[in-house]
Design an enzyme around this catalytic site. Structure first.
Site, PDB file in Angstrom:
ATOM      1  N   ASP A   1      -3.498  -3.661  27.996  1.00  0.00           N
ATOM      2  CA  ASP A   1      -2.695  -3.922  29.249  1.00  0.00           C
ATOM      3  C   ASP A   1      -2.195  -2.810  29.840  1.00  0.00           C
ATOM      4  O   ASP A   1      -1.480  -1.891  29.148  1.00  0.00           O
ATOM      5  CB  ASP A   1      -1.481  -4.869  28.789  1.00  0.00           C
ATOM      6  CG  ASP A   1      -1.734  -6.189  29.161  1.00  0.00           C
ATOM      7  OD1 ASP A   1      -2.568  -6.526  29.933  1.00  0.00           O
ATOM      8  OD2 ASP A   1      -0.995  -7.055  28.473  1.00  0.00           O
TER       9      ASP A   1
ATOM     10  N   GLU B   1      -2.241  -7.439  35.950  1.00  0.00           N
ATOM     11  CA  GLU B   1      -2.199  -8.585  36.541  1.00  0.00           C
ATOM     12  C   GLU B   1      -2.123  -8.540  38.035  1.00  0.00           C
ATOM     13  O   GLU B   1      -1.756  -7.581  38.832  1.00  0.00           O
ATOM     14  CB  GLU B   1      -0.682  -9.009  36.209  1.00  0.00           C
ATOM     15  CG  GLU B   1      -0.393  -9.107  34.636  1.00  0.00           C
ATOM     16  CD  GLU B   1       0.965  -9.395  34.174  1.00  0.00           C
ATOM     17  OE1 GLU B   1       1.757  -9.836  34.865  1.00  0.00           O
ATOM     18  OE2 GLU B   1       1.124  -9.959  32.973  1.00  0.00           O
TER      19      GLU B   1
ATOM     20  N   GLU C   1      -3.894 -17.391  33.250  1.00  0.00           N
ATOM     21  CA  GLU C   1      -2.524 -17.970  32.268  1.00  0.00           C
ATOM     22  C   GLU C   1      -1.872 -19.210  33.082  1.00  0.00           C
ATOM     23  O   GLU C   1      -1.405 -18.785  34.414  1.00  0.00           O
ATOM     24  CB  GLU C   1      -1.763 -16.602  31.933  1.00  0.00           C
ATOM     25  CG  GLU C   1      -0.584 -16.940  31.243  1.00  0.00           C
ATOM     26  CD  GLU C   1       0.040 -16.021  30.796  1.00  0.00           C
ATOM     27  OE1 GLU C   1      -0.241 -14.689  30.725  1.00  0.00           O
ATOM     28  OE2 GLU C   1       1.186 -15.927  30.179  1.00  0.00           O
TER      29      GLU C   1
ATOM     30  N   ASP D   1       0.913  -6.456  26.519  1.00  0.00           N
ATOM     31  CA  ASP D   1       2.465  -6.065  26.971  1.00  0.00           C
ATOM     32  C   ASP D   1       3.423  -7.315  26.429  1.00  0.00           C
ATOM     33  O   ASP D   1       4.555  -6.953  26.341  1.00  0.00           O
ATOM     34  CB  ASP D   1       2.503  -5.770  28.313  1.00  0.00           C
ATOM     35  CG  ASP D   1       2.532  -6.849  29.266  1.00  0.00           C
ATOM     36  OD1 ASP D   1       2.078  -7.954  28.881  1.00  0.00           O
ATOM     37  OD2 ASP D   1       2.631  -6.837  30.432  1.00  0.00           O
ATOM     38  N   SER D   2       2.739  -8.243  25.783  1.00  0.00           N
ATOM     39  CA  SER D   2       3.758  -9.038  25.205  1.00  0.00           C
ATOM     40  C   SER D   2       4.175  -8.290  23.922  1.00  0.00           C
ATOM     41  O   SER D   2       5.073  -8.611  23.176  1.00  0.00           O
ATOM     42  CB  SER D   2       2.857 -10.298  24.555  1.00  0.00           C
ATOM     43  OG  SER D   2       1.435  -9.723  23.964  1.00  0.00           O
TER      44      SER D   2
ATOM     45  N   LYS E   1      -6.437  -4.125  31.360  1.00  0.00           N
ATOM     46  CA  LYS E   1      -6.154  -5.392  31.888  1.00  0.00           C
ATOM     47  C   LYS E   1      -4.983  -5.324  32.739  1.00  0.00           C
ATOM     48  O   LYS E   1      -3.994  -4.400  32.340  1.00  0.00           O
ATOM     49  CB  LYS E   1      -5.902  -6.704  30.826  1.00  0.00           C
ATOM     50  CG  LYS E   1      -5.498  -7.882  31.674  1.00  0.00           C
ATOM     51  CD  LYS E   1      -5.449  -8.881  30.635  1.00  0.00           C
ATOM     52  CE  LYS E   1      -4.261  -9.158  29.905  1.00  0.00           C
ATOM     53  NZ  LYS E   1      -3.170  -9.330  30.458  1.00  0.00           N
TER      54      LYS E   1
HETATM   55  O1  KIV Z   1       0.232  -9.528  26.966  1.00  0.00           O
HETATM   56  C1  KIV Z   1      -0.287 -10.536  26.502  1.00  0.00           C
HETATM   57  O2  KIV Z   1      -0.243 -10.852  25.400  1.00  0.00           O
HETATM   58  C2  KIV Z   1      -1.162 -11.145  27.456  1.00  0.00           C
HETATM   59  C3  KIV Z   1      -1.714 -12.339  27.089  1.00  0.00           C
HETATM   60  C4  KIV Z   1      -0.900 -13.473  27.178  1.00  0.00           C
HETATM   61  C5  KIV Z   1      -3.055 -12.812  28.132  1.00  0.00           C
HETATM   62  O3  KIV Z   1      -1.281 -10.713  28.515  1.00  0.00           O
END
Ligand code: KIV
Length: 293
Positions: A96, A127, A194, A57-58, A125
């Site tokens: 994500d 959080e 992280e 989600d970055s 993934k």
């Molecule tokens: O969204 C992302 O890029 C991440 C990584 C920084 C682990 O969750």
């Protein structure tokens, strides 16, 4: 800065069971994960031999221009996951689950995870620690592999009061160890750590049998993940302490586009070899004989 990329790892598709088995303490080489958000990025990551691609989600911050990760939706992640999957990369594709896609109800969570799988993700993934266990168990129960993510969880930016290193007190460190054990017990096949002190990452890594993947968590994890735009120096506005840049792609891109602009303005581009031409007889018929082709 290391200059020679290792391409030793994945020549065949990487699977979830193969990742789950990769503990450094059992003799495995540390795993490599990098984010990617489109087909060219996926091809580059795959040809570089990384183990996992994270459609993170970055995306919100490095591609879509937002200030935090809270703005992306399941549809945004699915759109970019599909682009990555179309490249058919060898690395495992992890997508994500964005903010609010796994916070409302268990049913909602499973449906959202399924959208990402249908887009091409091989795992998702999410959080958070113990409070996310019911959601994780439900996704795993739907046969979708889950990667956990604890420590500095960017979706909690407001609750944390900023992007701050986590686990700095002994209580917070022990909470992370307990969270990691709970994630493993719920069925996570790997856990991202992280923004935590190296010592805490080591404690967590020793406490679980599934691999830990660090970002800003020191060298003692079972793998490392970095954001594509950080590794390549495409994003140069911020330089977090934990990032190592292996290229200056933003700088060389600006130089290249500026050179193109200069060539257009001075009529140095396009040249004869970069242009199409009529056959001589057609040119002659049109009265263009001697037009300089
Ligand atoms: O969204 C992302 O890029 C991440 C990584 C920084 C682990 O969750």
């Amino acid at each position: 800065m290391s200059s020679t990329p290792s391409t030793s790892s994945s020549a065949t598709p990487v699977t979830v069971p193969a990742v789950r088995a990769r503990k450094v303490r059992d003799g495995s080489e540390p795993m490599v994960m990098v984010t990617a958000y489109d087909a060219p990025g996926a091809r580059i990551a795959s040809e570089a031999g990384v183990d996992m691609i994270l459609v993170g989600d970055s995306l919100a911050m490095v591609v879509l221009g937002y200030d935090d990760t809270l703005q992306v939706t399941v549809d945004d992640i699915a759109h970019h996951t599909a682009a990555v999957a179309r490249a058919k990369p060898d690395p495992l594709i992890v997508a994500d689950l964005p903010w609010l896609s796994y916070h409302v109800s268990v049913e909602d969570t499973v449906r959202n995870a399924a959208v990402l799988v249908r887009a091409g993700a091989e795992a998702v993934k999410l959080e958070g620690g113990t409070k996310r266990i019911p959601m994780i168990e439900a996704i795993v129960d739907a046969e979708i592999p889950v990667m956990g993510h604890i420590g500095l969880t960017p979706q909690s930016v407001h609750a944390m009061g900023g992007f701050k290193v986590q686990g700095k007190s002994s209580d917070a460190a022990m909470q992370l160890v307990n969270d990691a054990k709970a994630l493993q017990h719920a069925g996570c096949f790997a856990i991202v750590l992280e923004g935590v002190p190296t010592e805490v990452a080591k404690l967590v890594t020793e406490a679980v049998d599934v691999p830990t993947i660090g970002i800003g968590a020191g060298p003692d994890c079972d793998g490392q993940v970095l954001v594509y735009h950080d590794v390549l120096g495409i994003e140069d506005r911020m330089a977090p302490k934990f990032v190592r840049r292996y290229a200056e792609v933003k700088k060389s891109s600006v130089e290249a586009i500026a050179a193109y602009a200069a060539d257009v303005r001075t009529k140095a581009f396009p040249g004869p070899d970069e242009s199409y031409h009529l056959a001589a007889d057609v040119a002659e018929t049109l009265g263009l004989y001697g037009s300089g082709q």
